[in-house]
Design an enzyme around this catalytic site. Structure first.
Site, PDB file in Angstrom:
ATOM      1  N   LYS A  32      17.836  -0.787  27.298  1.00  0.00           N
ATOM      2  CA  LYS A  32      16.676   0.071  26.670  1.00  0.00           C
ATOM      3  C   LYS A  32      16.160   1.083  27.653  1.00  0.00           C
ATOM      4  O   LYS A  32      15.711   2.209  26.919  1.00  0.00           O
ATOM      5  CB  LYS A  32      15.470  -0.930  26.257  1.00  0.00           C
ATOM      6  N   THR A  33      16.149   0.712  28.808  1.00  0.00           N
ATOM      7  CA  THR A  33      15.620   1.959  29.915  1.00  0.00           C
ATOM      8  C   THR A  33      16.640   3.106  29.741  1.00  0.00           C
ATOM      9  O   THR A  33      16.281   4.357  29.995  1.00  0.00           O
ATOM     10  CB  THR A  33      15.455   1.352  31.101  1.00  0.00           C
ATOM     11  N   ASP A 215       7.290   1.687  25.937  1.00  0.00           N
ATOM     12  CA  ASP A 215       8.342   0.739  26.308  1.00  0.00           C
ATOM     13  C   ASP A 215       7.660  -0.519  26.253  1.00  0.00           C
ATOM     14  O   ASP A 215       6.502  -0.761  26.482  1.00  0.00           O
ATOM     15  CB  ASP A 215       9.066   0.827  27.760  1.00  0.00           C
ATOM     16  N   GLU A 216       8.393  -1.795  26.174  1.00  0.00           N
ATOM     17  CA  GLU A 216       7.900  -2.874  26.238  1.00  0.00           C
ATOM     18  C   GLU A 216       6.703  -3.331  25.260  1.00  0.00           C
ATOM     19  O   GLU A 216       5.579  -3.919  25.510  1.00  0.00           O
ATOM     20  CB  GLU A 216       7.364  -3.623  27.548  1.00  0.00           C
ATOM     21  N   GLN A 246      10.705 -11.720  24.195  1.00  0.00           N
ATOM     22  CA  GLN A 246      10.255 -11.874  25.707  1.00  0.00           C
ATOM     23  C   GLN A 246       8.888 -11.193  25.627  1.00  0.00           C
ATOM     24  O   GLN A 246       8.328 -10.901  26.928  1.00  0.00           O
ATOM     25  CB  GLN A 246      11.043 -10.301  26.335  1.00  0.00           C
ATOM     26  N   ARG A 596      17.037 -13.274  33.441  1.00  0.00           N
ATOM     27  CA  ARG A 596      17.127 -12.436  34.599  1.00  0.00           C
ATOM     28  C   ARG A 596      18.387 -12.408  35.357  1.00  0.00           C
ATOM     29  O   ARG A 596      18.483 -11.781  36.254  1.00  0.00           O
ATOM     30  CB  ARG A 596      16.032 -12.947  35.478  1.00  0.00           C
TER      31      ARG A 596
END
Length: 756
Positions: A32-33, A215-216, A246, A596
């Site tokens: 996504k980044t 974002d997020e 998330q 992670r």
């Protein structure tokens, strides 16, 4: 440069949708980044959008810096894009327009959590209300700010405590205003107030930001969502990326349903789904998918990867928390000794901070460097807060909280009675406490006794102030520390004071680095950077093991992850047993922990654990079964087992009194063998029970030559000691250290040197 290069089809489709509202549901590790940064670069390079007309919001300074650097690399030049966190964005707006708010000026102070706590406790005390109610009032004030509702609407149906809640809320607001200060939540609410109450300010920013990125998005709370709606009210070009799987911050106001509301509030919305994972191996991803499929409130998506299968995910069942820590550290030692991984590649993750101690002790024992995150921050240490409070007074003389922190530090004989007199004197003259001191300094006749107490402090304050604009920030700080004789508070030679003095030197060094990186920066800019800083900004910056709560590492990745303490009542936390909503959030937290990991994943739980002042029998977390990670062995048999409120099992099993749960250094060989016995299940279902000395990952045996009884040895932590002898069939060595007494260490990985 071809900005579309390296993007998959789903990413390209989302990137090329350059108009209107776009919602991208992006699974963990799905790039996504990369999508966000490439889309920003595409708008600038291919659509000729002015960088100044782009706003990109994320949730950590680390993520913002990474986005900024990636965009600059794509465009081969720096740019003027607003890439920041929500709080930084609001602070930037407030620095320009704070004077439009009643009682505020642009040099207002941003209170940290501890500052806010001190302010609210003072308010409660002034109102004559019980101080133990502090957390209750703090939660309500924060809820009102984050949910963007006023206290009157919140207390509408709370007849029993309505009056007190309103009194505290209004008094706290007034206190902040009088001190020209805002807390973290107020940065959002005051920015919202500015935009709503000042048409010209809203028009300026809504017109300025032609494209807005978030974002997020699943972590936005209501007021953040409302601010975004205001800023996109003109151009309506909004691109949000989120993953409801998330969302792990609902306890602090995050509302993952904003993702679902977005489809309605910004209709028509183009939706895209990123399901290809670039981070983890197939076997790790398989466990994550199985786990999260048990949640109901989510979009239907299944992550997949073209990465290799990788090593099997390993679940370990240990006897207790000490054997868990011992074995985890042994595995870390083996992984790093082989040269496959550096310390910075490895993280030990847990649900609650209370589990860190055994891991800290073992890492210290074996001289392995580590950092703890999600706990006590550097800038929240008392000696650091004191210096920062001194500095704040030179920016904002209305900051009573900072003054009360340092008026008697170092000790000047200004006790609580004198502080009350200073406060009363300031209120009488309608001044802040510092302004009151300065006024009294010029009007000694008002109170000569009080003057004699404060004269020295004010004289030094004014002397230092003369150099405020003459010296660089780092030189000014050194002068302040010297003239106020701050280090004299730590003259007594002990370990605690040595550490505090080292921390002060570290602070000065950090200011020097800030000056070097930011040129002709101001004190206000430095204090802002400190206040808005988070632990996550430092993770991975040095070669150390990361020990962290899972909440603190969201958005990060590690080659090797150990998830420890996966037991009912701990993970999931006990309060979630009675709420399916909270249980789903706990499951999302476990999903975040699993995802992670890039290459290796180890999950562990213990059969007994010392927690909340008791040693209790524990049972494996339901999440292990859901993710197909449960060790399939018979539990140890105990008599009269029952569950307590925390999900642990109490037992009438009579632990041997020699089996010390506070000092594991006195194990005899049988007990050490028992405590280090654990069961291991690979994800292929094979189960084996084995003591630690037979562990497949164990490093090669170290030469025992010279380590005879009576020989003097040296250890980095424990210093000089005398060898007593080997125990546990030669696996461990017992040493009597001069300052620490007897310790039993695993010989193969203990950093011991023989003193010739």
């Amino acid at each position: 440069m071809d900005i579309l290069y390296g993007l998959n089809n789903e990413q390209k489709q989302a990137l090329l949708q350059t108009k209107g509202a776009v919602l991208v549901t992006a699974g963990a590790g799905s790039g996504k980044t990369k999508l966000l940064t490439h889309r920003i670069a595409y708008l600038i390079e291919n659509e000729n959008v002015n960088p100044e007309n782009i706003l990109a919001i994320t949730f950590t300074n680390k993520a913002a810096n990474e986005m900024r650097e990636r965009v600059a690399m794509l465009l081969n030049h720096s740019n003027d894009i607003w890439i920041s966190t929500f709080h930084s964005m609001c602070l930037r707006i407030l620095r320009v327009y704070a004077s439009r708010l009643e009682g505020y000026t642009s040099n207002f102070t941003v209170y940290s959590e501890s500052d806010s706590e001190k302010a609210l406790k003072q308010v409660i005390k002034d109102l004559g209300l019980p101080n133990e109610e502090y957390k209750h009032y703090a939660n309500i004030i924060s809820t009102c700010q984050n949910q963007n509702i006023d206290i009157y609407a919140y207390t509408k149906d709370k007849t029993n405590e309505k009056d007190d809640l309103i009194k505290v809320y209004e008094a706290y607001e007034k206190f902040l205003q009088t001190n020209n200060a805002m807390d973290f939540d107020h940065l959002l609410s005051k920015a919202y107030e500015l935009l709503v109450c000042n048409k010209d300010i809203l028009e300026f920013y809504a017109n300025k930001f032609e494209y807005v990125f978030v974002d997020e998005f699943q972590d936005t709370n209501i007021i953040q969502y409302d601010i975004i709606k205001l800023l996109t009210s003109v151009h309506k070009n909004i691109f949000v990326v989120g993953d409801e799987d998330q969302c792990i911050y609902t306890w602090r106001g995050a509302n993952f349903k904003n993702i679902f509301n977005f489809k309605q509030d910004f209709a028509p919305v183009k939706m895209y789904k990123l399901e290809q994972n670039y981070r983890s191996t197939k076997l790790i991803l398989e466990k994550a998918n199985k786990l999260i499929a048990n949640n109901q409130e989510r979009f239907d998506k299944v992550l997949w990867t073209s990465n290799e299968d990788g090593k099997n995910v390993e679940t370990n069942q240990y006897y207790d928390e000490q054997s868990e820590a011992e074995n985890v550290i042994q595995k870390i030692y083996a992984l790093t000794q082989k040269g496959d991984y550096d310390y910075k590649d490895i993280a030990i993750l847990m649900r609650i901070n209370a589990l860190t101690l055994p891991f800290e002790q073992k890492l210290l024992n074996y001289n392995i460097p580590y950092r703890i995150y999600g706990g006590f921050k550097f800038y929240e240490r008392q000696e650091i807060k004191n210096i920062l409070s001194y500095l704040r007074l030179y920016v904002n003389p209305k900051d009573d909280v900072s003054l009360m922190r340092i008026i008697n530090f170092p000790k000047r004989g200004i006790g609580d009675t004198a502080i009350k007199k200073i406060r009363d004197y300031a209120i009488e003259h309608k001044l802040s406490m510092l302004e009151g001191l300065l006024y009294l300094y010029d009007h000694k006749q008002d109170d000569s006794a009080l003057y004699s107490k404060i004269e020295s402090f004010v004289r030094i304050f004014l002397k230092v102030k003369e150099n405020y604009e003459k010296l660089s920030l780092d030189e000014f700080t050194k002068l302040l520390i010297e003239d106020f004789e701050i280090k004299t508070a730590y003259l007594e030679q002990n370990e605690d004071n040595i550490e505090k003095l080292m921390n002060i030197d570290m602070l000065v060094n950090s200011i020097q680095q800030f000056v070097y990186a930011n040129g002709n920066c101001t004190l206000t800019e430095y204090l802002e950077s400190v206040t808005l800083e988070s632990d996550i900004d430092y993770i991975g910056t040095d070669n150390t093991i990361t020990i962290s709560t899972i909440h603190s590492v969201k958005g990060l990745e590690f080659k090797v992850v150990f998830i420890v303490g996966v037991e009912e009542g701990i993970f999931p936390i006990s309060r979630s047993f009675y709420s399916e909503k909270e249980m789903e959030e706990e499951r999302r937290l476990m999903y975040v922990a699993i995802t992670r990991a890039k290459e290796r994943l180890f999950v562990s739980y213990a059969q007994t654990r010392y927690l909340h002042g008791n040693r209790s029998r524990t049972i494996a977390s339901k999440f292990l079964e859901e993710a197909d990670l449960l060790v399939k062995t018979s539990p140890i048999s105990y008599n009269n087992t029952r569950y307590n409120n925390f999900g642990y099992e109490h037992s009438s099993y009579d632990y041997d009194s020699d089996y010390s749960y506070h000092s594991y250094d006195r194990f005899n060989s049988n007990k050490m063998q028992k405590s280090t016995l654990h069961n291991t299940i690979q994800s292929n279902g094979y189960v084996s029970a084995k003591p630690i000395e037979n562990n497949d990952n164990k490093a090669e045996n170290k030469d025992k030559t010279g380590f005879d009884a009576g020989v003097k040895v040296e250890h980095p932590k424990f210093g000089t000691g005398t060898v007593i002898g080997f125990v546990d069939d030669g696996v461990c060595i017992e040493i009597d250290f001069d300052g620490f007494g007897k310790k039993t260490l695993m010989f193969d990985i203990a950093p011991l040197k023989i003193i010739k």
